[in-house]
Scaffold this active site. Structure first.
Site, PDB file in Angstrom:
ATOM      1  N   HIS A 134      43.846  20.159   9.824  1.00 19.72           N
ATOM      2  CA  HIS A 134      44.129  19.066  10.721  1.00 19.72           C
ATOM      3  C   HIS A 134      45.161  19.897  11.780  1.00 19.72           C
ATOM      4  O   HIS A 134      44.824  19.677  13.105  1.00 19.72           O
ATOM      5  CB  HIS A 134      44.522  17.839  10.229  1.00 19.72           C
ATOM      6  N   GLU A 135      46.380  20.273  10.953  1.00 21.23           N
ATOM      7  CA  GLU A 135      47.320  20.924  11.874  1.00 21.23           C
ATOM      8  C   GLU A 135      46.758  22.063  12.864  1.00 21.23           C
ATOM      9  O   GLU A 135      47.171  22.117  13.984  1.00 21.23           O
ATOM     10  CB  GLU A 135      48.528  21.193  11.308  1.00 21.23           C
ATOM     11  N   HIS A 138      45.046  20.953  15.936  1.00 21.89           N
ATOM     12  CA  HIS A 138      46.012  20.750  16.892  1.00 21.89           C
ATOM     13  C   HIS A 138      46.214  21.856  17.723  1.00 21.89           C
ATOM     14  O   HIS A 138      46.323  21.984  19.079  1.00 21.89           O
ATOM     15  CB  HIS A 138      47.111  20.102  16.409  1.00 21.89           C
ATOM     16  N   GLU A 204      44.881  12.763  17.729  1.00 22.89           N
ATOM     17  CA  GLU A 204      44.717  12.579  16.119  1.00 22.89           C
ATOM     18  C   GLU A 204      43.383  12.495  15.734  1.00 22.89           C
ATOM     19  O   GLU A 204      42.890  13.398  14.893  1.00 22.89           O
ATOM     20  CB  GLU A 204      45.434  11.610  15.491  1.00 22.89           C
TER      21      GLU A 204
END
Length: 277
Positions: A134-135, A138, A204
């Site tokens: 997930h990071e 980003h 997100e």
């Protein structure tokens, strides 16, 4: 759609910044406001990662660490970055029992990811991989730069709103208008905060989707999000408490937020994110 929404929201925040500058000092005030904003953003461009990591008490994990858990963590991050087609980011650890993580850096070549000791201790290795994917989502989407810019603009808007109380605005005859000044001081930071939160929520969902693709199993991330939410409510993150303006950078609200996805939340509700995954 997420990128277009982010662009519109950033444009709205920039317009709000200019409008407050105009109300405080007319055209010269608006010009000065944009000069200040540009200077702050240039500083944030080059120093945002160092600033955020230092404020959150992050320590870099050395390549030759003797800690088996941290060594496996570094290896998993490098493997996920390779799967995403990204350069391996710097890896940091934050000594706090609250499970959480974030990414920072102005671009993929200067990126860093950080996880708390609570995250590594509470989650399985597969769930940690989902979080770090997930990071990296980003990082790949360049959200870290976007969120730094919004935080900088929000701070500058708050600064201008305080100026409005003491130095303006003025009516057409040049007389001070304290009522309008108070209104700007109260409403401008609220409006900036709403825009900042809306951008955070939008990004997100995008990072969740990309993270699921990178790690190859959306259930890892879904399970991790549920554990992180429970852990964040039970544990305090002292670094986030001292710098709440950075809360939107974490994968989950580190300020013990409760309640459903609403206008004033920095993150989507976990139930909504799990359902989307």
């Amino acid at each position: 759609m997420g990128t277009a929404k982010t662009f519109v929201l950033l444009a709205a925040m920039t317009a709000l910044f200019g409008a407050i500058g105009y109300l405080v000092g007319g055209v010269p005030g608006m010009t000065i406001a944009f000069v200040i904003a540009a200077a702050m953003n240039v500083f944030a461009w080059w120093n945002s990662d160092k600033m955020v990591l230092r404020m959150q008490g992050a320590q870099e994990v050395p390549e030759e660490t003797s800690n088996a858990m941290l060594r496996a963590f570094r290896q998993d991050v490098a493997r996920l970055a390779d799967r995403a087609g990204l350069p391996p980011p710097k890896v940091y650890i934050i000594d706090t029992p609250q499970p959480n993580a974030f990414a920072t850096g102005r671009n993929p070549k200067h990126a860093a990811v950080a996880a708390t000791t609570g995250l590594l201790n509470m989650l399985t290795r597969e769930e940690v991989a989902g979080v770090m994917a997930h990071e990296l989502g980003h990082v790949q989407n360049r959200d870290t730069l976007t969120m730094t810019v919004t935080a900088t603009l929000a701070g500058a808007i708050g600064m201008l709103a305080n100026f409005a109380m003491f130095f303006g605005p003025r009516d057409s005859e040049g007389r001070s208008n304290p009522i309008l000044g108070i209104a700007i001081m109260i409403l401008a930071p609220i409006a900036a905060g709403i825009v900042q939160m809306a951008i955070s929520r939008s990004r997100e969902y995008e990072a969740d989707a990309r993270g699921a693709e990178i790690c190859g199993n959306p259930l890892w991330l879904a399970s991790a999000l549920e554990k992180i939410e429970r852990g964040a409510r039970a544990q305090i993150n002292p670094y986030a408490e001292r710098s709440p303006a950075m809360a939107h950078m974490y994968i989950a609200n580190p300020l013990n937020g409760r309640g459903p996805d609403n206008l004033f939340s920095t993150h989507p509700s976990t139930a909504n994110r799990v359902e989307a995954l």
